[in-house]
Design a protein around this motif. Structure first.
Motif, mmCIF file in Angstrom:
data_model
loop_
_atom_site.group_PDB
_atom_site.id
_atom_site.type_symbol
_atom_site.label_atom_id
_atom_site.label_comp_id
_atom_site.label_asym_id
_atom_site.label_seq_id
_atom_site.Cartn_x
_atom_site.Cartn_y
_atom_site.Cartn_z
ATOM 1 N N GLN A 1 -8.207 97.702 -13.306
ATOM 2 C CA GLN A 1 -8.830 96.803 -12.339
ATOM 3 C C GLN A 1 -8.929 95.378 -12.877
ATOM 4 O O GLN A 1 -8.689 94.415 -12.134
ATOM 5 C CB GLN A 1 -10.213 97.345 -11.960
ATOM 6 N N MET A 2 -9.260 95.235 -14.134
ATOM 7 C CA MET A 2 -9.418 93.891 -14.686
ATOM 8 C C MET A 2 -8.079 93.170 -14.802
ATOM 9 O O MET A 2 -7.979 91.974 -14.512
ATOM 10 C CB MET A 2 -10.105 93.957 -16.044
ATOM 11 N N CYS A 3 -7.036 93.888 -15.196
ATOM 12 C CA CYS A 3 -5.736 93.237 -15.416
ATOM 13 C C CYS A 3 -5.264 92.507 -14.173
ATOM 14 O O CYS A 3 -4.992 91.304 -14.199
ATOM 15 C CB CYS A 3 -4.706 94.286 -15.858
ATOM 16 N N SER A 4 -5.173 93.214 -13.054
ATOM 17 C CA SER A 4 -4.628 92.572 -11.857
ATOM 18 C C SER A 4 -5.633 91.633 -11.208
ATOM 19 O O SER A 4 -5.247 90.623 -10.607
ATOM 20 C CB SER A 4 -4.144 93.623 -10.853
ATOM 21 N N ASN A 5 -6.945 91.918 -11.314
ATOM 22 C CA ASN A 5 -7.931 91.004 -10.731
ATOM 23 C C ASN A 5 -7.924 89.652 -11.441
ATOM 24 O O ASN A 5 -8.014 88.604 -10.800
ATOM 25 C CB ASN A 5 -9.326 91.625 -10.788
ATOM 26 N N VAL A 6 -7.821 89.670 -12.771
ATOM 27 C CA VAL A 6 -7.775 88.407 -13.506
ATOM 28 C C VAL A 6 -6.484 87.656 -13.194
ATOM 29 O O VAL A 6 -6.509 86.447 -12.901
ATOM 30 C CB VAL A 6 -7.906 88.655 -15.024
ATOM 31 N N MET A 7 -5.360 88.337 -13.239
ATOM 32 C CA MET A 7 -4.089 87.643 -13.017
ATOM 33 C C MET A 7 -3.973 87.123 -11.589
ATOM 34 O O MET A 7 -3.474 86.019 -11.361
ATOM 35 C CB MET A 7 -2.921 88.561 -13.380
ATOM 36 N N ALA A 8 -4.441 87.898 -10.623
ATOM 37 C CA ALA A 8 -4.411 87.435 -9.237
ATOM 38 C C ALA A 8 -5.290 86.206 -9.059
ATOM 39 O O ALA A 8 -4.924 85.249 -8.372
ATOM 40 C CB ALA A 8 -4.855 88.551 -8.299
ATOM 41 N N GLY A 9 -6.475 86.236 -9.689
ATOM 42 C CA GLY A 9 -7.359 85.076 -9.596
ATOM 43 C C GLY A 9 -6.788 83.857 -10.274
ATOM 44 O O GLY A 9 -6.819 82.747 -9.728
ATOM 45 N N LEU A 10 -6.243 84.034 -11.477
ATOM 46 C CA LEU A 10 -5.647 82.912 -12.198
ATOM 47 C C LEU A 10 -4.452 82.331 -11.453
ATOM 48 O O LEU A 10 -4.155 81.140 -11.565
ATOM 49 C CB LEU A 10 -5.221 83.349 -13.600
ATOM 50 N N SER A 11 -3.754 83.174 -10.684
ATOM 51 C CA SER A 11 -2.604 82.679 -9.925
ATOM 52 C C SER A 11 -3.028 81.963 -8.647
ATOM 53 O O SER A 11 -2.193 81.366 -7.961
ATOM 54 C CB SER A 11 -1.656 83.836 -9.584
ATOM 55 N N GLY A 12 -4.316 82.004 -8.315
ATOM 56 C CA GLY A 12 -4.815 81.272 -7.152
ATOM 57 C C GLY A 12 -4.585 81.978 -5.841
ATOM 58 O O GLY A 12 -4.438 81.330 -4.801
ATOM 59 N N CYS A 13 -4.580 83.307 -5.846
ATOM 60 C CA CYS A 13 -4.415 84.069 -4.607
ATOM 61 C C CYS A 13 -5.650 83.869 -3.729
ATOM 62 O O CYS A 13 -6.773 84.092 -4.176
ATOM 63 C CB CYS A 13 -4.214 85.549 -4.939
ATOM 64 N N ASN A 14 -5.452 83.469 -2.481
ATOM 65 C CA ASN A 14 -6.594 83.188 -1.605
ATOM 66 C C ASN A 14 -7.449 84.416 -1.321
ATOM 67 O O ASN A 14 -8.677 84.354 -1.363
ATOM 68 C CB ASN A 14 -6.115 82.637 -0.261
ATOM 69 N N MET A 15 -6.783 85.520 -0.996
ATOM 70 C CA MET A 15 -7.485 86.757 -0.652
ATOM 71 C C MET A 15 -6.961 87.882 -1.539
ATOM 72 O O MET A 15 -5.802 88.287 -1.413
ATOM 73 C CB MET A 15 -7.279 87.103 0.822
ATOM 74 N N ILE A 16 -7.804 88.360 -2.431
ATOM 75 C CA ILE A 16 -7.427 89.461 -3.311
ATOM 76 C C ILE A 16 -8.049 90.719 -2.735
ATOM 77 O O ILE A 16 -9.257 90.942 -2.815
ATOM 78 C CB ILE A 16 -7.886 89.206 -4.750
ATOM 79 N N TYR A 17 -7.200 91.515 -2.095
ATOM 80 C CA TYR A 17 -7.645 92.718 -1.407
ATOM 81 C C TYR A 17 -7.653 93.918 -2.358
ATOM 82 O O TYR A 17 -6.953 93.934 -3.362
ATOM 83 C CB TYR A 17 -6.722 93.027 -0.232
ATOM 84 N N GLU A 18 -8.464 94.925 -2.011
ATOM 85 C CA GLU A 18 -8.559 96.168 -2.793
ATOM 86 C C GLU A 18 -9.072 95.914 -4.205
ATOM 87 O O GLU A 18 -8.796 96.666 -5.140
ATOM 88 C CB GLU A 18 -7.196 96.876 -2.819
ATOM 89 N N ALA A 19 -9.857 94.833 -4.340
ATOM 90 C CA ALA A 19 -10.278 94.376 -5.672
ATOM 91 C C ALA A 19 -11.353 95.247 -6.303
ATOM 92 O O ALA A 19 -11.579 95.155 -7.501
ATOM 93 C CB ALA A 19 -10.770 92.928 -5.586
ATOM 94 N N ALA A 20 -12.017 96.079 -5.515
ATOM 95 C CA ALA A 20 -13.099 96.901 -6.073
ATOM 96 C C ALA A 20 -13.195 98.217 -5.310
ATOM 97 O O ALA A 20 -13.013 98.256 -4.094
ATOM 98 C CB ALA A 20 -14.432 96.159 -5.989
ATOM 99 N N GLY A 21 -13.471 99.279 -6.054
ATOM 100 C CA GLY A 21 -13.770 100.567 -5.434
ATOM 101 C C GLY A 21 -12.611 101.522 -5.275
ATOM 102 O O GLY A 21 -12.829 102.700 -5.013
ATOM 103 N N MET A 22 -11.369 101.030 -5.451
ATOM 104 C CA MET A 22 -10.211 101.861 -5.124
ATOM 105 C C MET A 22 -9.713 102.651 -6.335
ATOM 106 O O MET A 22 -9.486 102.077 -7.406
ATOM 107 C CB MET A 22 -9.075 101.001 -4.584
#
Length: 512
Positions: free
Chosen positions: A365-386
């Motif tokens: 969860q941390m790997c893709s959440n950090v990279m998606a955020g650092l890349s400036g993705c406006n909407m990061i879906y499925e970020a928690a709970g899956m």
């Protein structure tokens, strides 16, 4: 020194009291919509090559299976229907649609404080998915999801600072009628959270009823159209390069009803999309560009989220790898393509292939959440709970995800460099005749809340303190927090008069 101790104690008490108060939004160390974009795995030449390849795919390959109405909209706009039934898109048609597309979209919430401005590299994290099972951490088991589980997820989301929106994360398996399931999904989500809600619909015929319910909640159709607080998550394509006929008809009805649309292309790299990261991005971009032309043909200027959403695949077994490094790269590359076009966009992050909220889930969860955020993705879906590659959803993991995403957002915020943060005056004061440390200094205390993110449940105590505290367990604490949240009434609950009106019109399965 003895005479000064009460003063020092009082000062500490005052500081503790000040820290207990919520910070003003502009002072918070993290908040929705912070600018990302520091991480760029694609070069400018790489993005241009992906764009050219996507245009070529649209011009030479095109998409099959558009509904008759879609064929009419698209051919009138300039698409070409071939003898093979595939619609092909001249580059000029695509470029014209891109030129007219919105560069900024606001996703409204029932509470305007939770409105999301999608533009540039502004980052937001939230839920999504269609999990059919709920993860039970008490006995390490899976069971089918219910409407109550969905409603509870909405209520929990409403209380979590770092979960910025609720995209329906699970399917209500206890409702067998598709129309009633879709309408109860709308009710269950909207009565659970004041944040923006996204959902899908199984049949275009259900949109009219859903809009009627949304009009009642909003206080009238005019108020709904002024501030639509629900968006349609629309899988308008069946990769590779086919329109999803029924979903396209849903999309047309959603557009007419004033509902923002997430154009969602969800190919599986190595199965329904090319196995290479670049190739999977090319196909997702091509499919979403076709969707953008489609929406533009139905209603120019309609709010759209460019949802390139390719997933990773373990080519040894065929299992989805939502928690892999490849998935993180797919999402980050897609985010860069959103910026290349200047379009509000979204992609998947934070998925765990792990079946339970354990160490594997944490790193995935941390790997893709950090990279998606650092890349400036406006909407990061499925970020928690899956969990279980989107097959399972976990309330405890949603709560733990709030902590995890808090740390991810701190990475997104980055490092501010100015005269104050360089701290040369502090270094001089501490080292030249000072105490020789920075603990308790005015500067440390004044910035401890604005510079640092403190987890709600994660434990940072020493082993001795941890033992003295009874060896607190992360999962048990998350369960206790869940029960605390669900023991309180939802602030999003409807006015009794509105609720009575909705229940008189629709068969609502949640108890009143």
């Amino acid at each position: 020194m003895t005479d000064q101790s009460p003063i020092r104690s009082g000062g500490r008490a005052a500081r503790r009291a000040a820290r207990a108060k919520p910070l003003a939004d502009h002072l918070r160390p993290i908040r929705p919509g912070m600018e990302g974009g520091q991480y760029t795995p694609l070069t400018q030449a790489g993005m241009e090559a992906i764009h050219r390849a996507a245009l070529t795919a649209l011009e030479e390959i095109g998409l099959a299976d558009a509904p008759a109405s879609g064929v009419a909209y698209l051919t009138k706009a300039g698409a070409i229907l071939g003898d093979d039934g595939r619609l092909r898109f001249p580059p000029a048609l695509v470029e014209d649609a891109l030129a007219r597309a919105n560069r900024s979209v606001t996703l409204c919430a029932r509470d305007p404080a939770h409105d999301l401005e999608l533009s540039g590299t502004r980052v937001h994290y939230g839920t999504a998915g269609a999990a059919v099972h709920l993860v039970d951490v008490e006995d390490n088991s899976y069971r089918e999801c219910t409407l109550q589980d969905l409603h509870d997820a909405a209520r929990i989301t409403d209380t979590l600072d770092n979960i910025h929106f609720l995209q329906r994360p699970m399917v209500c398996r206890d409702i067998t009628d598709n129309r009633e399931m879709d309408l109860n999904t709308v009710y269950g989500c909207c009565s659970g959270t004041m944040k923006h809600v996204g959902t899908s619909f199984t049949d275009p015929a259900y949109i009219k009823d859903a809009l009627e319910m949304l009009h009642i909640i909003a206080g009238g159709e005019d108020k709904w159209r002024e501030r639509p607080f629900m968006s349609n998550s629309n899988c308008f394509v069946v990769p590779p390069m086919k329109f999803a006929t029924e979903s396209c008809l849903v999309m047309e009805e959603a557009i007419k009803g004033g509902m923002p649309v997430l154009l969602l292309s969800a190919g599986m790299a190595g199965a329904t999309a090319p196995s290479t990261v670049a190739g999977a991005i090319v196909q997702a971009v091509a499919e979403c560009l076709a969707g953008l032309v489609y929406v533009d043909a139905v209603q120019p200027g309609h709010p759209v989220i460019f949802g390139t959403w390719p997933f990773g695949l373990d080519l040894r077994s065929g299992a989805m790898t939502g928690g892999s490094g490849e998935q993180a790269l797919l999402t980050s590359g897609c985010a860069q393509m959103h910026h290349f076009y200047g379009l509000p966009g979204g992609a998947a992050g934070g998925i765990a292939d792990a079946k339970m909220p354990d160490m594997q889930a944490g790193w995935e969860q941390m790997c893709s959440n950090v990279m998606a955020g650092l890349s400036g993705c406006n909407m990061i879906y499925e970020a928690a709970g899956m969990h279980a590659s989107l097959l399972g959803f976990c309330h405890e993991s949603l709560i733990l995800g709030d902590d995890l995403i808090g740390q991810a957002q701190r990475c997104v915020r980055g490092i501010e460099v100015n005269d104050e943060t360089l701290a040369l005056d502090q270094i001089r004061e501490v080292c030249l005749g000072g105490p020789g440390h920075y603990l308790g200094t005015e500067q440390t205390l004044s910035r401890m809340e604005t510079d640092h993110v403190y987890p709600s449940l994660a434990n940072r105590s020493s082993p001795k303190e941890w033992d003295e505290l009874g060896k607190p367990d992360l999962i048990r604490n998350a369960t206790a927090r869940k029960e605390e949240i669900l023991s309180q009434r939802s602030r999003a609950r409807f006015d009794p008069i509105i609720d009575k009106e909705i229940r008189a019109r629709f068969n609502i399965h949640l108890p009143a």
